[in-house]
Design a protein around this motif. Structure first.
Motif, PDB file in Angstrom:
ATOM      1  N   PHE A 222       0.724  -1.299   0.176  1.00 28.89           N
ATOM      2  CA  PHE A 222       0.126  -0.426   0.092  1.00 28.89           C
ATOM      3  C   PHE A 222       0.574   0.931   0.013  1.00 28.89           C
ATOM      4  O   PHE A 222       1.446   0.879   0.813  1.00 28.89           O
ATOM      5  CB  PHE A 222      -1.139   0.178   1.029  1.00 28.89           C
ATOM      6  N   LEU A 223       1.077   1.992  -1.223  1.00 21.24           N
ATOM      7  CA  LEU A 223       1.415   3.658  -0.818  1.00 21.24           C
ATOM      8  C   LEU A 223       0.660   4.431  -0.428  1.00 21.24           C
ATOM      9  O   LEU A 223      -0.628   4.627  -0.433  1.00 21.24           O
ATOM     10  CB  LEU A 223       1.265   4.135  -2.240  1.00 21.24           C
ATOM     11  N   ALA A 224       0.566   5.128   1.117  1.00 19.57           N
ATOM     12  CA  ALA A 224       0.392   6.170   1.115  1.00 19.57           C
ATOM     13  C   ALA A 224       0.779   7.337   1.246  1.00 19.57           C
ATOM     14  O   ALA A 224       1.420   7.821   1.295  1.00 19.57           O
ATOM     15  CB  ALA A 224       0.321   6.171   3.346  1.00 19.57           C
ATOM     16  N   PHE A 225      -0.185   8.212  -0.604  1.00 20.26           N
ATOM     17  CA  PHE A 225       0.050   9.670  -1.095  1.00 20.26           C
ATOM     18  C   PHE A 225       0.267  10.923  -0.006  1.00 20.26           C
ATOM     19  O   PHE A 225      -1.345  10.723   0.688  1.00 20.26           O
ATOM     20  CB  PHE A 225       0.228  10.104  -1.940  1.00 20.26           C
ATOM     21  N   LEU A 226       0.766  11.857   0.319  1.00 22.85           N
ATOM     22  CA  LEU A 226      -0.024  13.303   1.136  1.00 22.85           C
ATOM     23  C   LEU A 226      -0.361  13.989  -0.499  1.00 22.85           C
ATOM     24  O   LEU A 226       0.017  13.515  -1.361  1.00 22.85           O
ATOM     25  CB  LEU A 226       1.778  13.802   0.950  1.00 22.85           C
ATOM     26  N   ALA A 227      -1.444  14.156   0.245  1.00 22.30           N
ATOM     27  CA  ALA A 227      -2.375  14.632  -0.694  1.00 22.30           C
ATOM     28  C   ALA A 227      -3.077  16.276  -0.124  1.00 22.30           C
ATOM     29  O   ALA A 227      -3.085  16.453   1.267  1.00 22.30           O
ATOM     30  CB  ALA A 227      -3.378  14.164  -1.030  1.00 22.30           C
ATOM     31  N   THR A 228      -3.030  17.233  -1.166  1.00 22.97           N
ATOM     32  CA  THR A 228      -4.270  18.604  -0.685  1.00 22.97           C
ATOM     33  C   THR A 228      -4.877  18.633  -2.089  1.00 22.97           C
ATOM     34  O   THR A 228      -5.399  17.963  -2.652  1.00 22.97           O
ATOM     35  CB  THR A 228      -2.994  19.420  -1.298  1.00 22.97           C
ATOM     36  N   GLY A 229      -6.175  18.681  -0.634  1.00 21.88           N
ATOM     37  CA  GLY A 229      -7.757  19.156  -0.908  1.00 21.88           C
ATOM     38  C   GLY A 229      -8.037  19.839  -2.402  1.00 21.88           C
ATOM     39  O   GLY A 229      -7.219  21.060  -2.392  1.00 21.88           O
ATOM     40  N   GLY A 230      -8.880  19.816  -2.725  1.00 23.96           N
ATOM     41  CA  GLY A 230      -9.140  20.953  -4.494  1.00 23.96           C
ATOM     42  C   GLY A 230     -10.926  21.065  -4.439  1.00 23.96           C
ATOM     43  O   GLY A 230     -11.300  21.063  -2.805  1.00 23.96           O
ATOM     44  N   GLY A 231     -10.741  21.194  -5.038  1.00 24.43           N
ATOM     45  CA  GLY A 231     -12.089  20.980  -5.519  1.00 24.43           C
ATOM     46  C   GLY A 231     -13.690  19.751  -4.850  1.00 24.43           C
ATOM     47  O   GLY A 231     -12.991  19.278  -4.801  1.00 24.43           O
ATOM     48  N   GLY A 232     -14.988  20.718  -5.263  1.00 22.58           N
ATOM     49  CA  GLY A 232     -15.477  19.593  -5.249  1.00 22.58           C
ATOM     50  C   GLY A 232     -16.518  19.376  -3.619  1.00 22.58           C
ATOM     51  O   GLY A 232     -15.922  20.376  -3.230  1.00 22.58           O
ATOM     52  N   GLU A 233     -17.593  18.891  -3.540  1.00 16.60           N
ATOM     53  CA  GLU A 233     -17.959  18.503  -2.114  1.00 16.60           C
ATOM     54  C   GLU A 233     -17.959  17.282  -1.208  1.00 16.60           C
ATOM     55  O   GLU A 233     -18.257  16.333  -2.278  1.00 16.60           O
ATOM     56  CB  GLU A 233     -19.781  18.754  -2.256  1.00 16.60           C
ATOM     57  N   LEU A 234     -18.143  17.299   0.045  1.00 15.60           N
ATOM     58  CA  LEU A 234     -17.213  16.080   0.987  1.00 15.60           C
ATOM     59  C   LEU A 234     -18.874  15.225   0.541  1.00 15.60           C
ATOM     60  O   LEU A 234     -19.716  15.724   1.121  1.00 15.60           O
ATOM     61  CB  LEU A 234     -16.641  16.308   1.923  1.00 15.60           C
ATOM     62  N   ALA A 235     -18.664  14.518   0.105  1.00 20.56           N
ATOM     63  CA  ALA A 235     -20.048  12.899  -0.162  1.00 20.56           C
ATOM     64  C   ALA A 235     -19.167  11.527  -0.582  1.00 20.56           C
ATOM     65  O   ALA A 235     -19.035  11.390  -1.029  1.00 20.56           O
ATOM     66  CB  ALA A 235     -20.847  13.518  -1.214  1.00 20.56           C
ATOM     67  N   ALA A 236     -19.990  10.596   0.499  1.00 20.41           N
ATOM     68  CA  ALA A 236     -19.423   9.454   0.795  1.00 20.41           C
ATOM     69  C   ALA A 236     -19.777   8.654  -0.435  1.00 20.41           C
ATOM     70  O   ALA A 236     -21.344   9.535  -0.458  1.00 20.41           O
ATOM     71  CB  ALA A 236     -19.371   9.113   2.492  1.00 20.41           C
ATOM     72  N   ALA A 237     -19.107   8.346  -1.147  1.00 21.18           N
ATOM     73  CA  ALA A 237     -20.578   7.252  -2.524  1.00 21.18           C
ATOM     74  C   ALA A 237     -19.244   5.659  -2.228  1.00 21.18           C
ATOM     75  O   ALA A 237     -17.688   5.977  -1.858  1.00 21.18           O
ATOM     76  CB  ALA A 237     -20.133   7.903  -3.192  1.00 21.18           C
ATOM     77  N   ASP A 238     -19.253   4.933  -3.629  1.00 20.77           N
ATOM     78  CA  ASP A 238     -18.833   3.698  -4.302  1.00 20.77           C
ATOM     79  C   ASP A 238     -18.784   3.240  -2.397  1.00 20.77           C
ATOM     80  O   ASP A 238     -19.850   2.478  -2.018  1.00 20.77           O
ATOM     81  CB  ASP A 238     -17.136   4.576  -4.761  1.00 20.77           C
ATOM     82  N   ASP A 239     -17.129   2.825  -2.373  1.00 21.93           N
ATOM     83  CA  ASP A 239     -16.912   1.395  -1.639  1.00 21.93           C
ATOM     84  C   ASP A 239     -17.075   2.620  -0.206  1.00 21.93           C
ATOM     85  O   ASP A 239     -16.815   2.080   1.096  1.00 21.93           O
ATOM     86  CB  ASP A 239     -15.212   0.981  -1.650  1.00 21.93           C
ATOM     87  N   ALA A 240     -17.034   3.411   0.635  1.00 20.50           N
ATOM     88  CA  ALA A 240     -17.232   4.689   1.012  1.00 20.50           C
ATOM     89  C   ALA A 240     -18.519   4.312   1.637  1.00 20.50           C
ATOM     90  O   ALA A 240     -19.991   4.966   1.407  1.00 20.50           O
ATOM     91  CB  ALA A 240     -17.028   5.608   1.518  1.00 20.50           C
ATOM     92  N   LEU A 241     -19.070   4.360   2.647  1.00 16.45           N
ATOM     93  CA  LEU A 241     -20.105   3.859   3.868  1.00 16.45           C
ATOM     94  C   LEU A 241     -20.437   5.975   4.266  1.00 16.45           C
ATOM     95  O   LEU A 241     -20.960   6.186   3.901  1.00 16.45           O
ATOM     96  CB  LEU A 241     -20.658   3.274   5.175  1.00 16.45           C
ATOM     97  N   ASP A 242     -18.829   6.518   4.473  1.00 24.42           N
ATOM     98  CA  ASP A 242     -19.307   7.598   4.968  1.00 24.42           C
ATOM     99  C   ASP A 242     -17.800   8.564   4.922  1.00 24.42           C
ATOM    100  O   ASP A 242     -16.668   7.848   4.791  1.00 24.42           O
ATOM    101  CB  ASP A 242     -19.664   7.784   6.762  1.00 24.42           C
ATOM    102  N   ALA A 243     -17.867   9.685   4.647  1.00 21.25           N
ATOM    103  CA  ALA A 243     -16.526  10.485   4.401  1.00 21.25           C
ATOM    104  C   ALA A 243     -16.406  11.994   5.539  1.00 21.25           C
ATOM    105  O   ALA A 243     -17.685  11.957   5.881  1.00 21.25           O
ATOM    106  CB  ALA A 243     -16.173  10.839   3.355  1.00 21.25           C
ATOM    107  N   GLY A 244     -15.621  12.032   6.254  1.00 23.32           N
ATOM    108  CA  GLY A 244     -15.036  13.204   7.252  1.00 23.32           C
ATOM    109  C   GLY A 244     -14.023  13.630   7.275  1.00 23.32           C
ATOM    110  O   GLY A 244     -13.094  12.742   7.646  1.00 23.32           O
TER     111      GLY A 244
END
Ligand code: ZN
Length: 170
Positions: free
Chosen positions: A116-138
């Protein structure tokens, strides 16, 4: 993962005495390709982006937005794609925080990534909403973390939320 017992080309019996199984009938070597997992570490205002997993391993627990690299896919592209699919957020994927072996990803279970590769990332656009394999996100601060799924998650979370930590810190 258990190796196949019979040849997928000719159904001959496989010899498992070597590094890779070899068909005793047609001689084909059966290479097992690794399943490469990728995920993103996104911190905003001191809080880390996590998703509640809808699939095993770790179903119901919280982990980094993550998934598998498709054949021929750029690993950073795969990480950005999975983050977008699971959280709705577009992220810019940067440096590798760390590379975790299988045992750290599955917590000793089965069905996870080979590594497993864990990458550092920075947030961009879009609206937080869980979907696909995720039941929730926050987003979660260090003092409000939910139950985390894997050793790799716990390590990445600890380092992501510790001031001064980064790819070189361990
Ligand atoms: Zn064969």
């Amino acid at each position: 993962m258990r190796p196949p017992t019979y040849c997928t080309r000719c159904a001959g019996e496989l010899d498992h005495s070597g590094r890779h199984p070899v068909c005793t009938a047609c001689g084909r070597t059966h290479h097992r390709d690794p399943k490469v997992g990728v995920g993103v570490v996104v911190v905003q205002d001191g809080r880390l982006l996590l998703v509640r997993r809808g699939v095993d391993p770790g179903k119901g627990l919280w982990a980094l937005p993550a998934g598998y690299v498709d054949a021929g896919e750029d690993p950073r592209g795969a990480a950005a794609r999975e983050a977008q699919e699971e959280t709705g957020l577009e992220v810019a994927v940067g440096a590798v925080l760390d590379v975790y072996p299988s045992a750290a990803v599955t917590d000793g279970g089965h069905g996870g990534a080979s590594f497993f590769l864990a990458f550092l990332a920075t947030g961009g656009g879009g609206e937080l909403a869980a979907a696909d394999d995720a039941l929730d996100a926050g987003f979660f601060g260090a003092d409000q973390l939910p139950e985390l799924a894997f050793p790799s998650t716990r390590d990445a979370v600890r380092r992501a939320l510790s001031p001064g930590s980064g790819p070189a810190a361990r």
